[in-house]
Design a protein around this motif. Structure first.
Motif, PDB file in Angstrom:
ATOM      1  N   PRO A 192       0.814  -1.225   0.000  1.00 19.42           N
ATOM      2  CA  PRO A 192       0.000   0.000   0.000  1.00 19.42           C
ATOM      3  C   PRO A 192       0.847   1.274   0.000  1.00 19.42           C
ATOM      4  O   PRO A 192       0.489   2.259  -0.649  1.00 19.42           O
ATOM      5  CB  PRO A 192      -0.819  -0.129   1.292  1.00 19.42           C
ATOM      6  CG  PRO A 192      -0.885  -1.597   1.545  1.00 19.42           C
ATOM      7  CD  PRO A 192       0.448  -2.121   1.101  1.00 19.42           C
ATOM      8  N   VAL A 193       1.979   1.246   0.714  1.00 18.73           N
ATOM      9  CA  VAL A 193       2.855   2.415   0.748  1.00 18.73           C
ATOM     10  C   VAL A 193       3.435   2.693  -0.636  1.00 18.73           C
ATOM     11  O   VAL A 193       3.489   3.842  -1.096  1.00 18.73           O
ATOM     12  CB  VAL A 193       3.999   2.197   1.761  1.00 18.73           C
ATOM     13  CG1 VAL A 193       4.967   3.373   1.740  1.00 18.73           C
ATOM     14  CG2 VAL A 193       3.429   2.000   3.160  1.00 18.73           C
ATOM     15  N   LEU A 194       3.851   1.641  -1.342  1.00 16.63           N
ATOM     16  CA  LEU A 194       4.403   1.809  -2.681  1.00 16.63           C
ATOM     17  C   LEU A 194       3.373   2.383  -3.639  1.00 16.63           C
ATOM     18  O   LEU A 194       3.688   3.245  -4.475  1.00 16.63           O
ATOM     19  CB  LEU A 194       4.917   0.460  -3.208  1.00 16.63           C
ATOM     20  CG  LEU A 194       6.104  -0.155  -2.468  1.00 16.63           C
ATOM     21  CD1 LEU A 194       6.429  -1.523  -3.042  1.00 16.63           C
ATOM     22  CD2 LEU A 194       7.320   0.751  -2.546  1.00 16.63           C
ATOM     23  N   ILE A 195       2.133   1.916  -3.529  1.00 21.10           N
ATOM     24  CA  ILE A 195       1.076   2.405  -4.424  1.00 21.10           C
ATOM     25  C   ILE A 195       0.769   3.870  -4.126  1.00 21.10           C
ATOM     26  O   ILE A 195       0.543   4.665  -5.049  1.00 21.10           O
ATOM     27  CB  ILE A 195      -0.184   1.533  -4.295  1.00 21.10           C
ATOM     28  CG1 ILE A 195       0.126   0.102  -4.765  1.00 21.10           C
ATOM     29  CG2 ILE A 195      -1.332   2.116  -5.135  1.00 21.10           C
ATOM     30  CD1 ILE A 195      -1.006  -0.874  -4.536  1.00 21.10           C
ATOM     31  N   VAL A 196       0.750   4.238  -2.855  1.00 24.36           N
ATOM     32  CA  VAL A 196       0.532   5.642  -2.498  1.00 24.36           C
ATOM     33  C   VAL A 196       1.647   6.514  -3.067  1.00 24.36           C
ATOM     34  O   VAL A 196       1.393   7.596  -3.628  1.00 24.36           O
ATOM     35  CB  VAL A 196       0.451   5.800  -0.960  1.00 24.36           C
ATOM     36  CG1 VAL A 196       0.545   7.279  -0.582  1.00 24.36           C
ATOM     37  CG2 VAL A 196      -0.855   5.215  -0.443  1.00 24.36           C
ATOM     38  N   ILE A 197       2.895   6.058  -2.950  1.00 28.04           N
ATOM     39  CA  ILE A 197       4.018   6.823  -3.490  1.00 28.04           C
ATOM     40  C   ILE A 197       3.865   6.997  -5.001  1.00 28.04           C
ATOM     41  O   ILE A 197       4.059   8.100  -5.548  1.00 28.04           O
ATOM     42  CB  ILE A 197       5.355   6.129  -3.160  1.00 28.04           C
ATOM     43  CG1 ILE A 197       5.620   6.195  -1.655  1.00 28.04           C
ATOM     44  CG2 ILE A 197       6.506   6.766  -3.938  1.00 28.04           C
ATOM     45  CD1 ILE A 197       6.815   5.381  -1.209  1.00 28.04           C
ATOM     46  N   ALA A 198       3.501   5.920  -5.704  1.00 24.57           N
ATOM     47  CA  ALA A 198       3.314   5.997  -7.152  1.00 24.57           C
ATOM     48  C   ALA A 198       2.168   6.939  -7.510  1.00 24.57           C
ATOM     49  O   ALA A 198       2.253   7.706  -8.481  1.00 24.57           O
ATOM     50  CB  ALA A 198       3.049   4.603  -7.724  1.00 24.57           C
ATOM     51  N   SER A 199       1.090   6.919  -6.719  1.00 23.21           N
ATOM     52  CA  SER A 199      -0.055   7.789  -6.989  1.00 23.21           C
ATOM     53  C   SER A 199       0.288   9.256  -6.768  1.00 23.21           C
ATOM     54  O   SER A 199      -0.109  10.126  -7.553  1.00 23.21           O
ATOM     55  CB  SER A 199      -1.236   7.375  -6.092  1.00 23.21           C
ATOM     56  OG  SER A 199      -1.628   6.039  -6.348  1.00 23.21           O
ATOM     57  N   VAL A 200       1.029   9.536  -5.697  1.00 24.07           N
ATOM     58  CA  VAL A 200       1.480  10.907  -5.452  1.00 24.07           C
ATOM     59  C   VAL A 200       2.397  11.361  -6.592  1.00 24.07           C
ATOM     60  O   VAL A 200       2.302  12.500  -7.070  1.00 24.07           O
ATOM     61  CB  VAL A 200       2.216  11.002  -4.097  1.00 24.07           C
ATOM     62  CG1 VAL A 200       2.887  12.359  -3.947  1.00 24.07           C
ATOM     63  CG2 VAL A 200       1.237  10.769  -2.950  1.00 24.07           C
ATOM     64  N   CYS A 214      -7.587   6.487  -8.085  1.00 22.14           N
ATOM     65  CA  CYS A 214      -7.857   5.043  -8.011  1.00 22.14           C
ATOM     66  C   CYS A 214      -6.732   4.330  -7.266  1.00 22.14           C
ATOM     67  O   CYS A 214      -6.970   3.371  -6.525  1.00 22.14           O
ATOM     68  CB  CYS A 214      -8.003   4.470  -9.416  1.00 22.14           C
ATOM     69  SG  CYS A 214      -9.516   4.946 -10.273  1.00 22.14           S
ATOM     70  N   GLY A 215      -5.503   4.803  -7.472  1.00 20.87           N
ATOM     71  CA  GLY A 215      -4.379   4.215  -6.755  1.00 20.87           C
ATOM     72  C   GLY A 215      -4.499   4.394  -5.255  1.00 20.87           C
ATOM     73  O   GLY A 215      -4.237   3.469  -4.479  1.00 20.87           O
ATOM     74  N   PHE A 216      -4.923   5.584  -4.818  1.00 19.60           N
ATOM     75  CA  PHE A 216      -5.147   5.811  -3.390  1.00 19.60           C
ATOM     76  C   PHE A 216      -6.221   4.850  -2.857  1.00 19.60           C
ATOM     77  O   PHE A 216      -6.097   4.304  -1.759  1.00 19.60           O
ATOM     78  CB  PHE A 216      -5.566   7.254  -3.133  1.00 19.60           C
ATOM     79  CG  PHE A 216      -4.469   8.256  -3.350  1.00 19.60           C
ATOM     80  CD1 PHE A 216      -3.209   8.056  -2.802  1.00 19.60           C
ATOM     81  CD2 PHE A 216      -4.689   9.398  -4.101  1.00 19.60           C
ATOM     82  CE1 PHE A 216      -2.182   8.976  -2.995  1.00 19.60           C
ATOM     83  CE2 PHE A 216      -3.685  10.335  -4.302  1.00 19.60           C
ATOM     84  CZ  PHE A 216      -2.430  10.115  -3.756  1.00 19.60           C
TER      85      PHE A 216
END
Length: 245
Positions: free
Chosen positions: A105-113, A234-236
């Motif tokens: 989840p942390v990686l996806i949040v970083i990618a979304s940001v 959507c990533g968030f």
């Protein structure tokens, strides 16, 4: 499986193929659908990986001419993704199923940001292409793609848009091609060593191919600014779902 369950799997495959190309979030549609028809989590995971190879094949079929323009650069990128997908598949078959649960989840949040900030980040980057960061990031995301893959498309999309000067459409094509290779090598390993539910996988694969084929023209017609924001949001949502499930 009943006819109704097969129909659900096929429709979910189409939606995953289309959503996967547009947003990079195919597994958030396909994986829950496989769970919903009674397939156990690990079997659903490997079956989903096998089926999503067809989504990549569909999108590449409809954008082959665009990919062919940069064949020389694709060869090393393809090799990186094949290696990463093989490592990810091996981790899934050998390691505890929850080994990536906390960090994903942390990686996806970083990618979304990163997607939200992409125009500014790209502006600061100028003409630089990050020849070291890009292949390392591509390998790590491919490992995750071979392991599970939910959100891997968002990560590759962010990586392409920030580390290169490509358009959203071009970055989407590359994302589908490269992750498709990671999925393919993982699927080959799962075919021999994993509990693939072949009926569900084949039915979902047919739908995923059709959905993937429809993806490139859809992305080409949508305003890239809005699409980038939609993918980030959507990533968030995916990160939140993975964190609490």
């Amino acid at each position: 499986m009943s006819l109704l369950e097969l129909a659900l799997v096929a429709v979910a495959g189409f939606a995953a193929g289309l959503v996967g190309f547009v947003t990079g979030l195919a597994s958030i549609v396909s994986y829950p659908a496989l769970l919903a028809v009674g397939i156990p989590p690990v079997a659903a995971n490997v079956t989903n990986t096998v089926a999503m190879v067809a989504a990549g094949a569909g999108s590449v079929t409809n954008s082959a001419s665009a990919l062919a323009k940069d064949r020389r650069a694709l060869v090393p990128q393809a090799a990186i993704c094949v290696a990463g997908g093989a490592v990810g598949a091996a981790i899934l078959l050998a390691a505890p199923a929850a080994s990536f649960a906390a960090v994903v989840p942390v990686l996806i949040v970083i990618a979304s940001v990163a997607l939200l900030l992409q125009p500014r980040l790209r502006e600061h980057a100028g003409d630089r292409t990050f020849p070291v960061l890009y292949p390392i990031g591509l390998f790590l995301v491919s490992v995750y793609g071979g392991y599970f893959g939910a959100g891997a498309g968002v990560m590759v999309l962010a990586l392409n848009l920030i580390c290169t000067s490509q358009s959203f459409w071009r970055a989407s094509i590359l994302k589908s091609f490269l992750l498709g290779l990671a999925n393919l090598v993982a699927a080959i390993g799962f075919a021999f060593f994993g509990p693939v539910h072949w009926i569900a996988g084949l039915v979902m694969g047919v739908g995923a191919f059709a959905g993937g084929w429809c993806g490139p023209p859809v992305v080409r017609r949508v305003d890239q600014r809005y699409l980038r924001i939609a993918v980030a949001l959507c990533g968030f949502g995916l990160a939140a779902w993975l964190a609490i499930r």
